[in-house]
Scaffold this motif. Sequence first.
Motif, PDB file in Angstrom:
ATOM      1  N   TYR A   1      36.140 -42.842   9.955  1.00  0.00           N
ATOM      2  CA  TYR A   1      34.906 -43.623   9.900  1.00  0.00           C
ATOM      3  C   TYR A   1      35.000 -44.728   8.842  1.00  0.00           C
ATOM      4  CZ  TYR A   1      32.608 -40.090  12.805  1.00  0.00           C
ATOM      5  OH  TYR A   1      32.258 -39.255  13.846  1.00  0.00           O
TER       6      TYR A   1
ATOM      7  N   SER B   1      32.824 -45.276   6.680  1.00  0.00           N
ATOM      8  CA  SER B   1      32.325 -44.678   5.441  1.00  0.00           C
ATOM      9  C   SER B   1      32.138 -43.189   5.703  1.00  0.00           C
ATOM     10  CB  SER B   1      31.009 -45.330   4.991  1.00  0.00           C
ATOM     11  OG  SER B   1      29.976 -45.109   5.936  1.00  0.00           O
TER      12      SER B   1
ATOM     13  N   ASN C   1      26.637 -40.960   4.867  1.00  0.00           N
ATOM     14  CA  ASN C   1      26.030 -42.162   5.448  1.00  0.00           C
ATOM     15  C   ASN C   1      25.759 -41.936   6.938  1.00  0.00           C
ATOM     16  OD1 ASN C   1      25.242 -44.688   6.286  1.00  0.00           O
ATOM     17  ND2 ASN C   1      27.242 -45.665   5.969  1.00  0.00           N
TER      18      ASN C   1
ATOM     19  N   ALA D   1      27.359 -44.380   9.407  1.00  0.00           N
ATOM     20  CA  ALA D   1      28.814 -44.532   9.455  1.00  0.00           C
ATOM     21  C   ALA D   1      29.280 -44.613  10.905  1.00  0.00           C
ATOM     22  CB  ALA D   1      29.485 -43.358   8.753  1.00  0.00           C
TER      23      ALA D   1
END
Length: 256
Positions: A170, A172, A177, A180
């Motif tokens: 991903y 993030s 998150n 993401a």
Amino acid sequence: MKRLVIKVGSAVLREGTDLAINRLNNLVDFIAKLKQEKNLQVILVSSGAVAAGNTKLNLDRTNISNRQALAAIGQPLLMKYYKKRFAEYNMTCAQILLVAEDFDSRKRSQNAKEVMEILLQNDVVPIINENDVIANDELLFGDNDQMAAHAAFFFDADMLAILSDIDGFYNSNPHENPDAKMLKFVNEIDEEELQMKHTPNSEFATGGIVTKLKAASFLMKRNKPMYLTSGFDLKNAYDFLLYDNHKSGTIFQSNK
């Protein structure tokens, strides 16, 4: 694609205090289909020996000697299940235990290559694991992601597929998150990402996303692709590896 290395991690093969037999069964079914329907030569790199051993003996796994003892107990248990399930498809499997030094030694790596070719030419499924019992800290890869990457390169596979508790890479952290997004293709890995702290999600795992990125980087530098997807639900692995439909999961491949 003719030859594929599949790596499955401890987090996938462990469920509570037991081996995740259903997931192991699903993995064998998948490999059998790849061999029968795609005519692929499949090399399996399987974690899970320490986890399997821990189902019989509860030891402190932070101690390396205890982990080695658990691996000694668990490796035959793991192979017993694989042998039984592959036999249902009239397939034979073989055990290969390696350490990092084996790939650094020209003689050892050549011996391993010769044996691997014999096994694959005779339709045997080689099952590789790190030889935890005899290895010390200096000889250990420390995670089977690195072992699998080296195996894919040295045994001339067309691709490494890692089946993990991580379903892809991903942009993030998806646990932190909610926005993401999974990257379906990665063509370059930053050095900063390779230096991140390891974050294994299981007490029996030794890797995490960092070890997978290191495995991908090793292969990308040698012009070999790596595919990362979930080992809990093999739907995406079926879609891509069996039906050539890349719906999910991440392909790491250099453009250079």
